[in-house]
Motif scaffolding. Structure first.
Motif, short mmCIF file in Angstrom:
data_model
loop_
_atom_site.label_atom_id
_atom_site.label_comp_id
_atom_site.label_asym_id
_atom_site.label_seq_id
_atom_site.Cartn_x
_atom_site.Cartn_y
_atom_site.Cartn_z
N PHE A 198 -53.76 34.29 -21.76
CA PHE A 198 -52.75 34.25 -20.69
C PHE A 198 -53.44 34.07 -19.33
N SER A 255 -37.31 39.29 -21.32
CA SER A 255 -38.57 38.55 -21.23
C SER A 255 -38.39 37.25 -20.45
N LEU A 256 -39.51 36.67 -20.08
CA LEU A 256 -39.51 35.40 -19.36
C LEU A 256 -39.61 34.23 -20.33
N GLU A 260 -40.31 29.74 -16.66
CA GLU A 260 -40.23 30.74 -15.58
C GLU A 260 -41.62 31.25 -15.21
N LEU A 261 -42.47 31.41 -16.23
CA LEU A 261 -43.83 31.87 -15.95
C LEU A 261 -44.55 30.87 -15.04
N ALA A 265 -45.79 31.60 -11.29
CA ALA A 265 -47.23 31.50 -11.00
C ALA A 265 -47.47 30.55 -9.82
N HIS A 344 -40.21 39.45 -14.25
CA HIS A 344 -40.58 38.58 -13.13
C HIS A 344 -41.55 39.29 -12.20
N VAL A 347 -45.06 39.66 -13.70
CA VAL A 347 -45.86 38.43 -13.61
C VAL A 347 -46.25 38.15 -12.17
N CYS A 351 -50.09 37.85 -11.14
CA CYS A 351 -50.63 36.64 -10.48
C CYS A 351 -51.31 37.01 -9.17
#
Lengths: 371, 316
Positions: A198, A255-256, A260-261, A265, A344, A347, A351
């Motif tokens: 990841f 979950s994403l 969306e990830l 990012a 969200h 993440v 990030c």
């Protein structure tokens, strides 16, 4: 002798160490920390590191070592002392080679199970697995034994095989299987201790080294924190219910998706002048075959940095096309106060941590930039 | 806007052919010979010591000299800026007179081919994409200055002595291409030109160059298609540079385009002629497959700078 110890294999690993902390802090059980060490020297080095971590609890800890690929790795552990076992030791890389996966994750797990069979007072055996032991199965995946529908890599295959062996040959043990999702951060703050595919993928994107990403933007991704895993495993091991499988993950609606990830990012990356000024475009979503071609072609048109990073992403690529819906009712029931974090925000925080520390290299630079 | 046509394609290659193994053994490459073969290269062309980039340009233009009368402009592009001067640098060092750094090949070309009414433009900061840039510039001239009806586009490069003949994992050849862009109906109607420059990646590493390749290529192609009011399904052939064939196997899938219609048959024998590949491949396409009237062709190039350029032609 009255059995009262808990044995944690892989105790110097990411999850193993967290569980050791939990047992030392939250219980009064003696803890046997078993680490992989092929030599006495290697064992002493690992023990020294753990002793520094756990100096407050010195009297309750015993350190043992062995190697899952060797015969009788638990010879130094007295089975009469053991009341609980949590088996976390494994090779968890998606690009693990088949021989290593077989010898460590399958035959090694079998050695743990055989040792568990000698523990007459064993009350609970927890075996850590992965939600991706479900391999290429699509759709709803419940907390039940899996059928073999093929796998994206040898890691998945080996964990599924270890599960199957436990259920088939060692069903008399008080087992519980804990299928863990992808750990992206230690906790909701986004701090990262252990870097995996990841984080490597995000790194490639940040540095503009990956213009293709495998998968469908709609594919759900199942992320958890190390804290959540530790709490879940600890609580499940307290439960008296055995012969049960738990999904240590959140549900699809919690979950994403892959799309969306990537969006999150890039939104977080774009807050960095260094990133913004390079006008790096979002990656294109490639089909599986295209990404496989990139994986095999990259040897001839890319340098070692991209090669290394891609080698950690490629074995997982097929999962990014598969729509899975993991159910976690049994886990929710066991935890009672189960709560899912905002994926969200998790993440975003992760990030930010990765960028501000240059993927952990500059730990002191962590800056929280808000939501 | 009046219509503009491209035709009379010609090229000249470096005098000596060398296999990828010979190139590797001579220390001209970084990648292993086997990797370059795997990428589709088998040989490349390099100049003898006495051959200059201007010699290559002159050879390429000689082949189409019968079509030169009436040329109103010469656009002379080079991938390497140093090929934009044919003066003797040692004389500059000796005299400190910069005129030796301004001995422009385009001027020599104009004189040598007696193109008295042509003025010259040098184009040397678009790297491998120069030839497509020169088509675009030619179109601008032809449409904005009606007195100019014919433009000679030339691209010529040879690598300096001691240079590696590998860039971004591609095997390089010395060579030149030439073509004529004009307003009279000709072989190919120029439908659209488009370019993207990302100057912040001017010093991109090879890995960064490769890393940006797919999404920027996709973007410049989509934007060019949009500018022409077309879709990939309207394109009969893609004519790319001679770069790693695997990259185009992937790109074709991303563009949902039949890889069999991506034409770069000279990859193996010509190598990457830095800024002239498309013209050589286009000519090979005409010779080997034939192009039917009404078929549209998409020419694409990527280069340092970083630059991405795309042109759409239609066979008349």
């Amino acid at each position: 002798m009255r059995a009262k110890d808990i044995l944690i294999t892989g105790a110097d690993g990411y999850i193993g160490m967290r569980l050791a902390h939990a047992y030392l802090e939250l219980t009064d059980m003696p803890v046997v920390l078993w680490v992989r060490a092929a030599t006495q020297e290697a064992f002493e080095a690992k023990r020294d590191r753990l002793e520094q971590q756990f100096s407050r609890y010195e009297a309750r800890i015993s350190y043992e070592s062995g190697d899952l690929v060797k015969e009788r790795p638990f010879d130094s552990v007295d089975p009469r002392r053991i009341r609980k076992i949590i088996h976390t030791a494994a090779v968890t890389k998606f690009n693990v080679d088949p021989d290593t996966a077989e010898s460590v994750n399958i035959r090694g797990a079998e050695k743990v199970l055989k040792f568990a069979s000698q523990c007459d007072s064993l009350e609970a055996l927890g075996v850590l697995s992965t939600v991706y032991a479900s391999g290429l199965k699509t759709g709803v995946i419940s907390e039940v034994p899996l059928e073999d529908v093929g796998f994206a890599n040898h890691y998945e295959r080996s964990k599924a095989a270890a599960e199957a062996k436990l259920i088939r040959d060692f069903d008399y043990l008080p087992w519980r299987i804990l299928r863990v999702a992808t750990v992206v951060a230690d906790d909701q703050t986004g701090h990262v201790t252990q870097f995996n595919a990841f984080h490597n993928t995000l790194k490639l994107l940040y540095y503009g080294l990956l213009s293709l990403i495998p998968g469908n933007p709609e594919t759900p991704l199942y992320f958890v924190t190390g804290e959540f895993v530790k709490d879940a495993v600890f609580r499940v091991m307290q439960s008296t219910a055995s012969k049960a499988i738990y999904h240590v993950c959140h549900t699809r609606s919690e979950s994403l998706t892959l799309g969306e990830l990537v969006d999150i990012a890039f939104e977080r990356f774009a807050r960095q002048q260094e990133f913004n000024s390079r006008r790096i475009l979002k990656p294109l979503y490639a089909d599986a075959e295209s990404f496989d071609m990139l994986g095999t072609a990259v040897d001839t048109f890319s340098g070692s940095i991209v090669n290394q990073a891609l080698s950690s992403v490629t074995p997982f690529a097929r999962q990014l096309f598969i729509q899975k819906e993991f159910r976690n009712e049994r886990l929710v029931s066991a935890l009672r106060d189960y709560r899912s974090p905002d994926p969200h925000q998790l993440v975003r925080n992760t990030c930010d941590y990765l960028v501000s520390t240059k993927w952990g290299k500059e730990e002191g630079n962590v800056v929280r930039t808000g939501n | 806007m009046s219509e503009v046509y491209v035709e009379h394609l010609s090229f000249a290659l470096g005098d000596e052919k060398r296999s990828v193994e010979e190139a590797s053994e001579s220390g001209l490459t970084i990648s292993k010979a086997a990797d370059l073969r795997d990428a589709g290269f088998t040989q490349h062309h390099i100049c003898r010591p006495q051959t200059t980039a201007y010699d290559l340009a002159s050879r390429a233009v000689s082949d189409i000299k019968e079509y030169l009368p009436g040329t109103g402009a010469i656009i002379y592009s080079t991938c390497l800026p140093l090929n934009g001067n044919i003066g003797d640098e040692s004389k500059f060092k000796e005299t400190r007179d910069v005129k030796y750094l301004m001995d422009f090949p385009a001027s020599h070309l104009q004189a040598d081919f007696a193109l008295d009414r042509a003025f010259v433009i040098g184009l040397n900061q678009q790297a491998c994409t120069g030839v497509l840039g020169s088509l675009r510039l030619a179109r601008m001239l032809l449409t904005s200055e009606p007195q100019i009806q014919r433009v000679l586009c030339v691209t010529s490069d040879r690598f300096p002595p001691g240079a590696l003949y590998e860039q971004a994992y591609n095997l390089i050849s010395d060579g030149a291409v030439a073509c004529i862009v004009h307003t009279s109906p000709g072989a190919f109607r120029l439908l659209a030109c488009h370019a993207i420059t990302n100057g912040s990646m001017a010093r991109a590493s090879d890995d960064e160059t490769v890393g940006s390749y797919f999404n920027y290529t996709y973007r410049v192609i989509q934007e060019t298609l949009a500018a022409a009011g077309l879709d990939m399904k309207d394109i009969a052939w893609v004519v790319p540079q001679n770069t790693n064939r695997k990259a185009w196997q992937i790109l074709a899938r991303l563009l949902r385009f039949d890889y069999e219609r991506v034409f770069f048959s000279t990859l193996s024998t010509v190598g990457h002629l830095i800024s002239g590949d498309n013209i050589i491949n286009l000519r090979a396409l005409m010779d080997e497959r034939g192009i039917r009237s009404g078929e549209r062709l998409l020419l694409f190039m990527a280069g340092y700078g970083l630059n991405w350029q795309c042109v759409i032609l239609e066979k008349t």
